[in-house]
Write a protein that holds these residues in place. Structure first.
Motif, PDB file in Angstrom:
ATOM      1  N   PHE A  97       0.836  -1.208   0.000  1.00 18.18           N
ATOM      2  CA  PHE A  97       0.000   0.000   0.000  1.00 18.18           C
ATOM      3  C   PHE A  97       0.869   1.256   0.000  1.00 18.18           C
ATOM      4  O   PHE A  97       0.601   2.210  -0.719  1.00 18.18           O
ATOM      5  CB  PHE A  97      -0.939   0.015   1.210  1.00 18.18           C
ATOM      6  CG  PHE A  97      -2.001  -1.042   1.159  1.00 18.18           C
ATOM      7  CD1 PHE A  97      -2.589  -1.392  -0.033  1.00 18.18           C
ATOM      8  CD2 PHE A  97      -2.422  -1.677   2.312  1.00 18.18           C
ATOM      9  CE1 PHE A  97      -3.575  -2.367  -0.095  1.00 18.18           C
ATOM     10  CE2 PHE A  97      -3.403  -2.650   2.273  1.00 18.18           C
ATOM     11  CZ  PHE A  97      -3.980  -2.996   1.062  1.00 18.18           C
ATOM     12  N   LEU A 101       0.928   4.127  -2.901  1.00 21.58           N
ATOM     13  CA  LEU A 101       0.755   5.551  -2.597  1.00 21.58           C
ATOM     14  C   LEU A 101       1.946   6.367  -3.110  1.00 21.58           C
ATOM     15  O   LEU A 101       1.774   7.433  -3.708  1.00 21.58           O
ATOM     16  CB  LEU A 101       0.612   5.754  -1.081  1.00 21.58           C
ATOM     17  CG  LEU A 101      -0.760   5.473  -0.490  1.00 21.58           C
ATOM     18  CD1 LEU A 101      -0.700   5.492   1.034  1.00 21.58           C
ATOM     19  CD2 LEU A 101      -1.781   6.506  -0.972  1.00 21.58           C
TER      20      LEU A 101
ATOM     21  N   THR B   5      -3.180   0.812   5.662  1.00 18.18           N
ATOM     22  CA  THR B   5      -4.207  -0.130   5.213  1.00 18.18           C
ATOM     23  C   THR B   5      -4.859   0.423   3.950  1.00 18.18           C
ATOM     24  O   THR B   5      -4.587   1.555   3.544  1.00 18.18           O
ATOM     25  CB  THR B   5      -5.307  -0.343   6.275  1.00 18.18           C
ATOM     26  OG1 THR B   5      -6.086   0.848   6.353  1.00 18.18           O
ATOM     27  CG2 THR B   5      -4.711  -0.666   7.628  1.00 18.18           C
ATOM     28  N   ILE B   6      -5.761  -0.379   3.405  1.00 13.61           N
ATOM     29  CA  ILE B   6      -6.404   0.036   2.158  1.00 13.61           C
ATOM     30  C   ILE B   6      -7.285   1.264   2.392  1.00 13.61           C
ATOM     31  O   ILE B   6      -7.542   2.040   1.474  1.00 13.61           O
ATOM     32  CB  ILE B   6      -7.200  -1.140   1.527  1.00 13.61           C
ATOM     33  CG1 ILE B   6      -7.338  -0.927   0.020  1.00 13.61           C
ATOM     34  CG2 ILE B   6      -8.553  -1.332   2.203  1.00 13.61           C
ATOM     35  CD1 ILE B   6      -7.613  -2.166  -0.769  1.00 13.61           C
ATOM     36  N   ASP B   8      -6.363   3.830   3.810  1.00 19.33           N
ATOM     37  CA  ASP B   8      -5.535   5.024   3.630  1.00 19.33           C
ATOM     38  C   ASP B   8      -5.390   5.396   2.158  1.00 19.33           C
ATOM     39  O   ASP B   8      -4.828   6.437   1.830  1.00 19.33           O
ATOM     40  CB  ASP B   8      -4.136   4.785   4.222  1.00 19.33           C
ATOM     41  CG  ASP B   8      -4.200   4.504   5.708  1.00 19.33           C
ATOM     42  OD1 ASP B   8      -4.933   5.226   6.397  1.00 19.33           O
ATOM     43  OD2 ASP B   8      -3.533   3.553   6.166  1.00 19.33           O
ATOM     44  N   LEU B   9      -5.850   4.531   1.271  1.00 21.13           N
ATOM     45  CA  LEU B   9      -5.699   4.817  -0.158  1.00 21.13           C
ATOM     46  C   LEU B   9      -6.863   5.661  -0.654  1.00 21.13           C
ATOM     47  O   LEU B   9      -8.009   5.425  -0.265  1.00 21.13           O
ATOM     48  CB  LEU B   9      -5.645   3.513  -0.969  1.00 21.13           C
ATOM     49  CG  LEU B   9      -4.607   2.461  -0.574  1.00 21.13           C
ATOM     50  CD1 LEU B   9      -4.659   1.287  -1.548  1.00 21.13           C
ATOM     51  CD2 LEU B   9      -3.210   3.041  -0.553  1.00 21.13           C
TER      52      LEU B   9
END
Lengths: 161, 181
Positions: A97, A101, B5-6, B8-9
């Motif tokens: 992740f 990002l 974690t996802i 945060d996307l």
């Protein structure tokens, strides 16, 4: 041209969110569209470029990817492909992740593609409960709503709990 | 620092990830993970970009069911539906695509996806598939449906003039000029 040779030897400094500085060759930095645009505008390569959203561990990975891709000639696509799959192998989800990002922020399309694909491949063929666990997603459906959504797509759950 | 974690996307990255899931079945199960994922999957952009990725194993084939008993052996290109009176979309695996073009090749399908048209005793035929939508002729009606929204009622197009049924061939396509996006 003399100027382009000179440019190739230039280095620039990137600073991670946790304060670590990375000295990067310019041709490696150019893998990132964000850095490329910064260098094309007035931003001097003598400046330290802060990357406030990217920690040192992630930035080190990103720069490793960029260096490999910058140094390889276009004829070595097969070698790059195997580097890419080895690069992400055994990487935990948190790191993936962070990588997605960072690649999104720094506009490194190739890296964004492989990292997003790796996450998508993890989702494939898994029951949705397991997907929730892996990604720490909170189930915000009420039991009634969940039953209704499930009824809508019965066939997709054949063989799944 | 807490692990990323996802959650945060941003939405566009989650969408970028979900659109890479190759098979429609897994995508549909993702509808059930949480409401936000469902919202992302149901937007028109998602279907369009998923179907336009177009790389194997996304390739779709269509068949329509026959009423009688299945022919034995089944001729190539005609596949026997396991559920009568359903249209099926078959999703091909990577390995199968390479077998096309060979005489007497057999193809195994990874998934069967059913579009249930609630009407007894119809004669049906597949008109085409485009941008993730499927167009079928069910009796005298032309219907369009989206397999990802399998539980929703198909959209029935206005009736064609009578001569169109006997003298025309029908096709299904997409005009980017009048797209609403």
């Amino acid at each position: 041209m003399a100027s382009s040779i000179e440019n190739n030897n230039e280095k620039l400094t990137l600073k991670s969110s946790d304060g670590e500085e990375f000295l990067v060759e310019k041709h490696v930095a150019l893998q990132s569209t964000l850095l490329q645009n910064m260098l094309d505008s007035d931003c001097s390569s003598a400046d330290v470029i802060p990357l406030p959203k990217i920690d040192a561990r992630t930035l080190a990975l990103v720069l490793g990817y960029c260096k490999k891709h910058a140094d390889a000639s276009s004829s070595k696509q097969g070698e790059l492909n195997s580097f890419d799959s080895e690069f992400l192998k055994d990487m935990d989800m948190g790191a993936l992740f962070n990588l997605v990002l960072a690649a999104n922020f720094m506009e490194i399309k190739g890296l964004l593609d492989i990292a997003a694909q790796k996450i998508a491949d993890t989702i494939k063929d898994k029951p949705h409960q397991e997907v929730r666990e892996i990604f720490h997603v909170e189930n915000d459906y009420t039991p009634e709503e969940e039953a209704a959504v499930r009824e809508e797509n019965r066939w997709a759950f054949e063989g799944f709990p | 620092m807490a692990a990323t974690t996802i959650a945060d996307l941003p939405d566009d990255i989650i969408c970028n990830i979900l659109v890479r899931i190759p098979d429609i079945k897994s995508i549909i199960r993702c509808n059930h993970v949480c409401k936000m994922w469902r919202k992302l999957i149901l937007q028109p952009y998602f279907t369009k970009s998923h179907s336009s990725r177009g790389s194997p194993p996304l390739s779709l084939m269509l068949y329509h069911p026959s009423d009688g008993p299945p022919p034995d052996p089944a001729p190539f290109g005609i596949l026997i539906p396991t559920k009568p009176r359903h249209f099926g979309i078959l999703e091909l695996g990577n390995d199968n695509l390479t077998r096309f073009g060979y005489k007497n090749a057999t193809v195994e399908f990874e998934y069967e996806i059913y579009i249930d048209i609630p009407r007894e005793g119809y004669k049906g035929q597949v008109i085409g598939a485009c941008n993730g939508l499927v167009c079928l002729r069910v009796d005298k009606d032309i219907v369009v449906c989206n397999p990802i929204l399998q539980g929703r009622r198909p959209f029935v197009l206005p009736k064609l003039p009578k001569w169109a049924y006997s003298r025309s061939r029908l096709g299904f396509g997409f005009s980017p000029l009048i797209s609403d996006e």
